[in-house]
Design a protein around this motif. Structure first.
Motif, PDB file in Angstrom:
ATOM      1  N   ALA A 102      -3.137 -50.122  11.749  1.00  0.00           N
ATOM      2  CA  ALA A 102      -3.847 -49.386  10.704  1.00  0.00           C
ATOM      3  C   ALA A 102      -5.283 -49.886  10.661  1.00  0.00           C
ATOM      4  O   ALA A 102      -5.617 -50.913  11.264  1.00  0.00           O
ATOM      5  CB  ALA A 102      -3.168 -49.572   9.347  1.00  0.00           C
ATOM      6  N   LEU A 103      -6.128 -49.164   9.940  1.00  0.00           N
ATOM      7  CA  LEU A 103      -7.529 -49.545   9.797  1.00  0.00           C
ATOM      8  C   LEU A 103      -7.867 -49.751   8.332  1.00  0.00           C
ATOM      9  O   LEU A 103      -7.446 -48.976   7.474  1.00  0.00           O
ATOM     10  CB  LEU A 103      -8.440 -48.457  10.381  1.00  0.00           C
ATOM     11  N   THR A 104      -8.651 -50.794   8.050  1.00  0.00           N
ATOM     12  CA  THR A 104      -9.138 -51.009   6.695  1.00  0.00           C
ATOM     13  C   THR A 104     -10.286 -50.045   6.420  1.00  0.00           C
ATOM     14  O   THR A 104     -10.768 -49.343   7.318  1.00  0.00           O
ATOM     15  CB  THR A 104      -9.645 -52.449   6.512  1.00  0.00           C
ATOM     16  N   ARG A 105     -10.749 -50.025   5.187  1.00  0.00           N
ATOM     17  CA  ARG A 105     -11.873 -49.155   4.835  1.00  0.00           C
ATOM     18  C   ARG A 105     -13.130 -49.522   5.607  1.00  0.00           C
ATOM     19  O   ARG A 105     -14.018 -48.690   5.804  1.00  0.00           O
ATOM     20  CB  ARG A 105     -12.138 -49.262   3.326  1.00  0.00           C
ATOM     21  N   ASP A 106     -13.220 -50.798   6.074  1.00  0.00           N
ATOM     22  CA  ASP A 106     -14.375 -51.251   6.843  1.00  0.00           C
ATOM     23  C   ASP A 106     -14.178 -51.091   8.347  1.00  0.00           C
ATOM     24  O   ASP A 106     -15.021 -51.530   9.135  1.00  0.00           O
ATOM     25  CB  ASP A 106     -14.661 -52.724   6.525  1.00  0.00           C
ATOM     26  N   GLY A 107     -13.054 -50.496   8.736  1.00  0.00           N
ATOM     27  CA  GLY A 107     -12.813 -50.272  10.154  1.00  0.00           C
ATOM     28  C   GLY A 107     -12.191 -51.443  10.885  1.00  0.00           C
ATOM     29  O   GLY A 107     -12.113 -51.433  12.120  1.00  0.00           O
ATOM     30  N   GLU A 108     -11.743 -52.458  10.148  1.00  0.00           N
ATOM     31  CA  GLU A 108     -11.071 -53.587  10.794  1.00  0.00           C
ATOM     32  C   GLU A 108      -9.621 -53.208  11.086  1.00  0.00           C
ATOM     33  O   GLU A 108      -8.984 -52.498  10.316  1.00  0.00           O
ATOM     34  CB  GLU A 108     -11.129 -54.824   9.895  1.00  0.00           C
ATOM     35  N   LEU A 109      -9.108 -53.697  12.213  1.00  0.00           N
ATOM     36  CA  LEU A 109      -7.777 -53.312  12.667  1.00  0.00           C
ATOM     37  C   LEU A 109      -6.714 -54.239  12.077  1.00  0.00           C
ATOM     38  O   LEU A 109      -6.854 -55.464  12.089  1.00  0.00           O
ATOM     39  CB  LEU A 109      -7.727 -53.369  14.191  1.00  0.00           C
ATOM     40  N   LEU A 110      -5.646 -53.617  11.553  1.00  0.00           N
ATOM     41  CA  LEU A 110      -4.508 -54.351  11.013  1.00  0.00           C
ATOM     42  C   LEU A 110      -3.325 -54.204  11.952  1.00  0.00           C
ATOM     43  O   LEU A 110      -3.148 -53.158  12.596  1.00  0.00           O
ATOM     44  CB  LEU A 110      -4.117 -53.808   9.639  1.00  0.00           C
ATOM     45  N   PHE A 111      -2.484 -55.247  12.016  1.00  0.00           N
ATOM     46  CA  PHE A 111      -1.349 -55.267  12.923  1.00  0.00           C
ATOM     47  C   PHE A 111      -0.074 -55.656  12.176  1.00  0.00           C
ATOM     48  O   PHE A 111      -0.081 -56.615  11.391  1.00  0.00           O
ATOM     49  CB  PHE A 111      -1.550 -56.310  14.035  1.00  0.00           C
ATOM     50  N   LEU A 147       0.268 -48.845   6.515  1.00  0.00           N
ATOM     51  CA  LEU A 147      -0.707 -47.824   6.142  1.00  0.00           C
ATOM     52  C   LEU A 147      -1.564 -48.360   5.010  1.00  0.00           C
ATOM     53  O   LEU A 147      -1.049 -49.029   4.103  1.00  0.00           O
ATOM     54  CB  LEU A 147       0.015 -46.551   5.697  1.00  0.00           C
ATOM     55  N   VAL A 148      -2.848 -48.065   5.045  1.00  0.00           N
ATOM     56  CA  VAL A 148      -3.772 -48.525   4.009  1.00  0.00           C
ATOM     57  C   VAL A 148      -4.064 -47.380   3.041  1.00  0.00           C
ATOM     58  O   VAL A 148      -4.344 -46.259   3.464  1.00  0.00           O
ATOM     59  CB  VAL A 148      -5.084 -49.035   4.627  1.00  0.00           C
ATOM     60  N   ASP A 149      -4.013 -47.664   1.730  1.00  0.00           N
ATOM     61  CA  ASP A 149      -4.316 -46.628   0.744  1.00  0.00           C
ATOM     62  C   ASP A 149      -5.797 -46.650   0.379  1.00  0.00           C
ATOM     63  O   ASP A 149      -6.583 -47.450   0.904  1.00  0.00           O
ATOM     64  CB  ASP A 149      -3.424 -46.761  -0.495  1.00  0.00           C
ATOM     65  N   SER A 150      -6.212 -45.757  -0.520  1.00  0.00           N
ATOM     66  CA  SER A 150      -7.629 -45.613  -0.867  1.00  0.00           C
ATOM     67  C   SER A 150      -8.192 -46.828  -1.594  1.00  0.00           C
ATOM     68  O   SER A 150      -9.404 -47.008  -1.665  1.00  0.00           O
ATOM     69  CB  SER A 150      -7.826 -44.356  -1.720  1.00  0.00           C
ATOM     70  N   LYS A 151      -7.304 -47.675  -2.153  1.00  0.00           N
ATOM     71  CA  LYS A 151      -7.753 -48.885  -2.845  1.00  0.00           C
ATOM     72  C   LYS A 151      -7.816 -50.100  -1.923  1.00  0.00           C
ATOM     73  O   LYS A 151      -8.207 -51.182  -2.345  1.00  0.00           O
ATOM     74  CB  LYS A 151      -6.808 -49.195  -4.017  1.00  0.00           C
ATOM     75  N   GLY A 152      -7.392 -49.928  -0.683  1.00  0.00           N
ATOM     76  CA  GLY A 152      -7.355 -51.049   0.247  1.00  0.00           C
ATOM     77  C   GLY A 152      -6.031 -51.782   0.252  1.00  0.00           C
ATOM     78  O   GLY A 152      -5.878 -52.780   0.956  1.00  0.00           O
ATOM     79  N   GLY A 153      -5.062 -51.298  -0.513  1.00  0.00           N
ATOM     80  CA  GLY A 153      -3.729 -51.873  -0.477  1.00  0.00           C
ATOM     81  C   GLY A 153      -2.983 -51.423   0.771  1.00  0.00           C
ATOM     82  O   GLY A 153      -3.338 -50.422   1.402  1.00  0.00           O
ATOM     83  N   ILE A 154      -1.935 -52.167   1.129  1.00  0.00           N
ATOM     84  CA  ILE A 154      -1.201 -51.895   2.358  1.00  0.00           C
ATOM     85  C   ILE A 154       0.271 -51.623   2.047  1.00  0.00           C
ATOM     86  O   ILE A 154       0.951 -52.458   1.449  1.00  0.00           O
ATOM     87  CB  ILE A 154      -1.295 -53.090   3.333  1.00  0.00           C
ATOM     88  N   TYR A 155       0.743 -50.466   2.454  1.00  0.00           N
ATOM     89  CA  TYR A 155       2.174 -50.170   2.431  1.00  0.00           C
ATOM     90  C   TYR A 155       2.734 -50.537   3.807  1.00  0.00           C
ATOM     91  O   TYR A 155       2.127 -50.200   4.830  1.00  0.00           O
ATOM     92  CB  TYR A 155       2.425 -48.690   2.159  1.00  0.00           C
ATOM     93  N   PRO A 176      -1.092 -55.294  -2.659  1.00  0.00           N
ATOM     94  CA  PRO A 176      -2.350 -54.891  -3.299  1.00  0.00           C
ATOM     95  C   PRO A 176      -3.558 -55.486  -2.579  1.00  0.00           C
ATOM     96  O   PRO A 176      -3.467 -56.551  -1.957  1.00  0.00           O
ATOM     97  CB  PRO A 176      -2.205 -55.454  -4.720  1.00  0.00           C
ATOM     98  N   SER A 177      -4.670 -54.805  -2.663  1.00  0.00           N
ATOM     99  CA  SER A 177      -5.898 -55.272  -2.017  1.00  0.00           C
ATOM    100  C   SER A 177      -6.239 -56.685  -2.477  1.00  0.00           C
ATOM    101  O   SER A 177      -6.273 -56.974  -3.672  1.00  0.00           O
ATOM    102  CB  SER A 177      -7.049 -54.322  -2.358  1.00  0.00           C
ATOM    103  N   GLY A 178      -6.458 -57.581  -1.516  1.00  0.00           N
ATOM    104  CA  GLY A 178      -6.835 -58.954  -1.813  1.00  0.00           C
ATOM    105  C   GLY A 178      -5.670 -59.879  -2.104  1.00  0.00           C
ATOM    106  O   GLY A 178      -5.857 -61.102  -2.199  1.00  0.00           O
TER     107      GLY A 178
END
Length: 319
Positions: A102-111, A147-155, A176-178
């Motif tokens: 997935a991608l964060t809002r800043d375009g960083e890749l999550l694994f 998957l990343v939501d609009s708040k930056g949280g991860i499902y 949740p984000s952070g």
């Protein structure tokens, strides 16, 4: 007598050949999409084409802002990048069996590192940091998709590794984000796997690799969910077989694309079945990418496939 014998033998061979051809036609899988296409999704005659093969087990496709695509090869712990020009290059090695991306809002890749039993992030400087390893006392088993939501949280889902162990817990989480500790959303799906959010972010969709029921939940303001219910039933799953439900993609009209043992099954926003996109190999995941997000990329065992669609991918970064 000889002429009559030859004629009878010829007719017998022709009859047997016709019978064999008919049996082969029944047994051979229909790899091409039906000529009529899928209204709003595929034009008549459109079918997936091979981009490249020679991988081991492709997974985790996610489109980038520039029209490229990341995808994983989980059994050799590698991540690849398909650039907008069509060139495939190595993006990361030694991924600890990373599956979903997935991608964060800043375009960083999550694994989702299945073997590493953690969710990680590649920072802009290339370093890899751990995002979460699960709740205290309940470490992750083998996270699968995220998957990343609009708040930056991860499902994300954590079905555990193969083979399936009866009675072993499985999890659907929200981070949740952070935060470092995820919130348990559901521990009752037999083997949760693919997941996505509707375009408005108000509904979470999760499938089950073992069974044909696909579930939805109402997303709350804090990212938690309630009102779990069936969204749809997957079609044409052979009796006694796993559904093979794996990755999920969603388009701009909230049509849902679920990879299964029969192909990529497509449903409308209300869960009504629209059709199946047939692929030469059993698909594992799918994502929209490319110009206008109008190409559906499908990871399927040793290959990466794509098909031009009438539909467009969601109006958000990534899946």
């Amino acid at each position: 007598m000889t002429a009559l014998h030859d004629l009878m033998a010829f007719r017998m061979r022709a009859h047997l050949a016709a019978g064999a051809a008919a049996l082969f036609a029944l047994a051979a899988p229909a790899l091409a999409q039906a000529p009529g296409g899928i209204p709003g999704v595929l034009a008549p005659g459109a079918a997936p084409e091979l981009v490249q093969e020679g991988f081991v087990f492709t997974e985790g496709p996610v489109g980038t802002a520039d029209g490229g695509l990341y995808f994983s090869d989980i059994r050799v712990s590698k991540i690849f990048y398909l650039d907008p020009g069509g060139k495939i290059s190595m993006a990361r090695e030694n991924t600890n069996g990373a599956n979903g991306l997935a991608l964060t809002r800043d375009g960083e890749l999550l694994f989702a590192e299945g073997d590493g039993k953690r969710i990680t992030k590649r920072n802009k400087d290339g370093t890899i940091t751990t995002v979460t390893e699960g709740p205290p006392g309940a470490p992750l088993l083998a996270p699968n998709d995220l998957l990343v939501d609009s708040k930056g949280g991860i499902y994300f889902t954590d079905p555990g590794p193969r083979p399936v162990v009866p009675g072993r817990p499985t999890y659907v989480y929200y981070l949740p984000s952070g935060a470092r500790v995820p919130i348990l959303l559901d521990g009752s799906i037999a083997r949760p796997n693919g997941l996505t959010l509707t375009g408005d972010g108000k509904t979470l969709i999760v499938d089950d690799t073992l069974n044909p029921t696909v579930f939805v939940y109402d997303v709350q303001p804090d990212g938690s969910v309630k009102n779990k219910r069936a969204f749809t039933q997957l079609r044409d799953i052979p009796a006694g077989s796993e559904s093979g439900a794996d990755g999920i993609a969603i388009d701009r009209d909230d049509r849902v694309y679920i990879t299964t043992v029969t192909g990529v099954q497509v449903f409308d926003a209300k869960g009504q079945y629209l059709g199946t996109i047939k692929v030469a190999r059993q698909p594992a995941n799918a994502a929209f990418a490319g110009p206008g997000k109008q190409t559906l990329y499908i990871t399927a065992r040793e290959g990466l496939y794509r098909v031009r669609t009438l539909a467009k991918g969601p109006d958000r970064l990534g899946k």
